[in-house]
Design a protein around this motif. Structure first.
Motif, mmCIF file in Angstrom:
data_model
loop_
_atom_site.group_PDB
_atom_site.id
_atom_site.type_symbol
_atom_site.label_atom_id
_atom_site.label_comp_id
_atom_site.label_asym_id
_atom_site.label_seq_id
_atom_site.Cartn_x
_atom_site.Cartn_y
_atom_site.Cartn_z
ATOM 1 N N TYR B 15 0.815 -1.229 0.000
ATOM 2 C CA TYR B 15 0.000 0.000 0.000
ATOM 3 C C TYR B 15 0.841 1.268 0.000
ATOM 4 O O TYR B 15 0.487 2.259 -0.641
ATOM 5 C CB TYR B 15 -0.984 -0.023 1.179
ATOM 6 C CG TYR B 15 -1.764 -1.313 1.210
ATOM 7 C CD1 TYR B 15 -2.497 -1.717 0.094
ATOM 8 C CD2 TYR B 15 -1.739 -2.152 2.321
ATOM 9 C CE1 TYR B 15 -3.191 -2.920 0.081
ATOM 10 C CE2 TYR B 15 -2.438 -3.353 2.319
ATOM 11 C CZ TYR B 15 -3.154 -3.733 1.189
ATOM 12 O OH TYR B 15 -3.819 -4.921 1.187
ATOM 13 N N TRP B 18 1.777 1.872 -3.507
ATOM 14 C CA TRP B 18 0.648 2.394 -4.297
ATOM 15 C C TRP B 18 0.488 3.893 -4.073
ATOM 16 O O TRP B 18 0.268 4.650 -5.009
ATOM 17 C CB TRP B 18 -0.660 1.690 -3.893
ATOM 18 C CG TRP B 18 -0.715 0.254 -4.289
ATOM 19 C CD1 TRP B 18 0.260 -0.456 -4.930
ATOM 20 C CD2 TRP B 18 -1.798 -0.646 -4.070
ATOM 21 N NE1 TRP B 18 -0.152 -1.745 -5.119
ATOM 22 C CE2 TRP B 18 -1.413 -1.903 -4.598
ATOM 23 C CE3 TRP B 18 -3.050 -0.523 -3.463
ATOM 24 C CZ2 TRP B 18 -2.239 -3.019 -4.560
ATOM 25 C CZ3 TRP B 18 -3.877 -1.633 -3.410
ATOM 26 C CH2 TRP B 18 -3.480 -2.874 -3.960
ATOM 27 N N GLN B 189 -5.533 5.388 -6.412
ATOM 28 C CA GLN B 189 -4.743 4.486 -5.566
ATOM 29 C C GLN B 189 -5.334 4.385 -4.160
ATOM 30 O O GLN B 189 -5.406 3.296 -3.588
ATOM 31 C CB GLN B 189 -3.284 4.961 -5.486
ATOM 32 C CG GLN B 189 -2.517 4.856 -6.793
ATOM 33 C CD GLN B 189 -2.100 3.435 -7.161
ATOM 34 O OE1 GLN B 189 -2.570 2.468 -6.583
ATOM 35 N NE2 GLN B 189 -1.223 3.305 -8.148
ATOM 36 N N GLN B 192 -8.332 2.361 -4.212
ATOM 37 C CA GLN B 192 -7.959 0.950 -4.326
ATOM 38 C C GLN B 192 -7.508 0.401 -2.960
ATOM 39 O O GLN B 192 -7.877 -0.714 -2.588
ATOM 40 C CB GLN B 192 -6.836 0.809 -5.354
ATOM 41 C CG GLN B 192 -6.736 -0.594 -5.899
ATOM 42 C CD GLN B 192 -5.508 -0.807 -6.766
ATOM 43 O OE1 GLN B 192 -4.607 0.031 -6.806
ATOM 44 N NE2 GLN B 192 -5.467 -1.915 -7.452
ATOM 45 N N ILE B 193 -6.749 1.213 -2.231
ATOM 46 C CA ILE B 193 -6.327 0.776 -0.892
ATOM 47 C C ILE B 193 -7.560 0.554 -0.025
ATOM 48 O O ILE B 193 -7.673 -0.441 0.697
ATOM 49 C CB ILE B 193 -5.393 1.827 -0.238
ATOM 50 C CG1 ILE B 193 -4.078 1.927 -1.023
ATOM 51 C CG2 ILE B 193 -5.110 1.479 1.222
ATOM 52 C CD1 ILE B 193 -3.154 3.032 -0.550
ATOM 53 N N GLN B 194 -8.540 1.453 -0.147
ATOM 54 C CA GLN B 194 -9.760 1.336 0.668
ATOM 55 C C GLN B 194 -10.514 0.078 0.294
ATOM 56 O O GLN B 194 -10.983 -0.646 1.164
ATOM 57 C CB GLN B 194 -10.484 2.621 0.536
ATOM 58 C CG GLN B 194 -11.940 2.987 0.459
ATOM 59 C CD GLN B 194 -13.044 2.072 0.710
ATOM 60 O OE1 GLN B 194 -13.348 1.712 1.841
ATOM 61 N NE2 GLN B 194 -13.740 1.748 -0.346
ATOM 62 N N SER B 195 -10.571 -0.259 -0.979
ATOM 63 C CA SER B 195 -11.356 -1.454 -1.327
ATOM 64 C C SER B 195 -10.605 -2.749 -1.017
ATOM 65 O O SER B 195 -11.227 -3.786 -0.854
ATOM 66 C CB SER B 195 -11.805 -1.405 -2.790
ATOM 67 O OG SER B 195 -10.698 -1.366 -3.642
ATOM 68 N N PHE B 196 -9.272 -2.679 -0.925
ATOM 69 C CA PHE B 196 -8.514 -3.883 -0.555
ATOM 70 C C PHE B 196 -8.507 -4.108 0.947
ATOM 71 O O PHE B 196 -8.504 -5.241 1.408
ATOM 72 C CB PHE B 196 -7.053 -3.765 -1.042
ATOM 73 C CG PHE B 196 -6.829 -4.342 -2.403
ATOM 74 C CD1 PHE B 196 -7.381 -3.736 -3.529
ATOM 75 C CD2 PHE B 196 -6.068 -5.490 -2.579
ATOM 76 C CE1 PHE B 196 -7.174 -4.253 -4.803
ATOM 77 C CE2 PHE B 196 -5.856 -6.020 -3.851
ATOM 78 C CZ PHE B 196 -6.412 -5.402 -4.963
ATOM 79 N N THR B 197 -8.438 -3.005 1.731
ATOM 80 C CA THR B 197 -8.193 -3.142 3.160
ATOM 81 C C THR B 197 -9.391 -2.742 4.021
ATOM 82 O O THR B 197 -9.398 -3.011 5.216
ATOM 83 C CB THR B 197 -7.020 -2.251 3.590
ATOM 84 O OG1 THR B 197 -7.408 -0.882 3.349
ATOM 85 C CG2 THR B 197 -5.759 -2.551 2.793
ATOM 86 N N TYR B 198 -10.379 -2.069 3.427
ATOM 87 C CA TYR B 198 -11.509 -1.480 4.166
ATOM 88 C C TYR B 198 -11.060 -0.398 5.137
ATOM 89 O O TYR B 198 -11.804 -0.011 6.016
ATOM 90 C CB TYR B 198 -12.322 -2.558 4.899
ATOM 91 C CG TYR B 198 -12.932 -3.552 3.945
ATOM 92 C CD1 TYR B 198 -14.053 -3.181 3.188
ATOM 93 C CD2 TYR B 198 -12.386 -4.804 3.765
ATOM 94 C CE1 TYR B 198 -14.601 -4.068 2.285
ATOM 95 C CE2 TYR B 198 -12.934 -5.688 2.859
ATOM 96 C CZ TYR B 198 -14.041 -5.319 2.121
ATOM 97 O OH TYR B 198 -14.579 -6.190 1.220
#
Lengths: 220, 238
Positions: B15, B18, B189, B192-198
């Protein structure tokens, strides 16, 4: 170059009109809410309470420093979290737009309030009016005329910005056009048509702003 | 509100990477877009202010066209529509062989859009130079080009520095729209971090802080430039 087929558009009109309705509705709510919030922020920013003025300045500069898409993402994520239950994208987007536009409208209103000559403020104060009475009865009516063209111009910008709800898949005009473009495989026709519609509506809005500006100059 | 904080996520692999790539991409496309915007915008602004008849109509149309269509749609037009309208070989090259077509498209779209806004400011800046200046320049025997180069533009540019600063800030914010055609800039980015990690709170805070830092740096820099270039006595309005 393959042939273009614009006949897809008449069939898509009802769907596109629904999208346009959402775009215009969102613009109207964000304008009304943004102006109301903007007025409060502008009054706070001009007030003699230093911390209130500082908080208002922080709000305005904060929102003006970040892109609207990021604000949309923020509220799309935050609103359900704060409410503790899922709400539709529409509500998060409405809140995001009102908060965001409030920052921009407050700058227009603040400039308008400051443009009213100091003598007017002093006379109102001398007549025994409070700060809020002065703004409501003396300053705002004079400032409105000056602010009207800028508010319409900001409304045109806002109308264009509603296309950004594409990122949370709300069916505004832009997103509807994109859906038809992809399902009917008529990308060129739909995007060109969408551009023409936006261009026509925004040009009309721009002409209205110019007219208000001219009227203002004639009135003085 | 129940939320599991984890600021550490921002410093974890991948992350952190990213985030860094997103920041770099935002800066690259904004600066490249600005280079186009300032070049074409100045040219159009100058032609618009000095032009009559057909010339003024052409520059005016450019300005109106680019200002009255949402930037998101302009990105789509450049990305999806223009390759279809060009001759087949060029269109195919744009779609297949051009490296990173989405990044190039984003830069072009950002640049040409911002150029219309720069043109308005430049043209207004030239109009704000007192008329006597242009008359005096002509009376001293300067040609039109010389009058612009030595008299009008140097004054106009000082007038337009503050509005251009705000356009320069805006291009960084507008660069986020490039995510709609698949450019992984800062906002994309963090999304994307939010959708991978919540961990949306942490991710979006990071993006917000970076955008604010960019705004702060640009504003500080431009205030310094404004002070450097100001002509003594001419800007004594403030």
């Amino acid at each position: 170059m393959t042939g273009f087929d614009f006949s897809v558009i008449p069939n898509a009109v009802p769907f596109l009109l629904q999208g346009l309705g959402l775009s215009l509705g969102l613009t109207a709510v964000a304008m009304a809410g943004g102006m109301a919030l903007g007025l409060i922020i502008a009054i706070a920013r001009l007030s003699r309470f230093r911390y209130l003025a500082m908080a208002a300045a922080l709000y305005v500069n904060g929102f003006r420093a970040v892109p609207l898409i990021l604000v949309i993402f923020w509220f799309y994520f935050l609103v359900p979290l704060l409410l503790g239950r899922p709400v539709g994208a529409l509500y998060s987007v409405l809140i995001a737009f009102v908060m965001f536009e409030g920052a921009y409208y407050s700058e227009i209103i603040r400039a308008g309030l400051k443009s009213v000559r100091p003598g007017q403020w002093q006379a109102a104060k001398a007549s025994g009016m409070t700060y809020l009475q002065t703004i409501r009865l003396v300053v705002l009516p004079q400032a409105l005329r000056k602010m009207a063209p800028l508010m319409v111009t900001q409304g045109v910008v806002l109308f264009q910005d509603t296309s950004l709800v594409y990122v949370v898949s709300l069916h505004d005009f832009m997103t509807s056009a994109s859906i038809v473009a992809n399902t009917q495989n008529r990308i060129v026709e739909l995007y060109v048509f969408a551009a023409l519609v936006y261009f026509a509506l925004c040009t009309a809005g721009g002409a209205l702003a110019q007219r208000l500006n001219r009227d203002r100059h004639h009135a003085h | 509100m129940s939320y599991a904080w984890n600021w550490g996520v921002l410093f974890q692999s991948p992350y952190l990477g990213w985030l860094g790539q997103g920041i770099a991409m935002t800066i690259v496309i904004s600066l490249a877009g600005w280079a186009i915007a300032i070049t074409i915008g100045t040219l159009i602004g100058v032609l618009h202010s000095g032009g009559r008849g057909a010339m003024r109509m052409v520059t005016g149309s450019y300005i109106n066209l680019f200002r009255n269509v949402p930037l998101l749609l302009q990105m789509f037009l450049w990305f999806f529509v223009v390759p279809e309208l060009l001759p087949k070989t060029v269109g195919t090259w744009l779609k297949r062989d051009l490296p990173h077509p989405e990044i190039v498209t984003a830069i072009v779209a950002l640049g040409l859009f911002t150029a219309s806004r720069v043109a308005v400011q430049v043209s207004a800046g030239i109009a704000a130079v007192p008329r006597g200046q242009s008359m005096a320049a002509r009376a001293s025997g300067l040609s039109t080009v010389q009058a612009y180069r030595h008299v009008l533009l140097p004054q106009a540019f000082r007038i337009v520095v503050p509005p251009l600063t705000s356009e320069f800030l805006t291009i960084f914010k507008n660069s986020s729209i490039a995510l709609t055609i698949g450019v992984y800039e800062l906002t994309a980015q963090t999304q994307q971090i939010q959708s991978f990690t919540y961990q949306g709170f942490e991710a979006f805070t990071a993006a917000t802080v970076v955008y604010m830092a960019i705004a702060l740096v640009v504003t500080t820099l431009m205030t310094a430039i404004e002070r450097r270039i100001s002509v003594a006595g001419s800007a004594a309005k403030g």
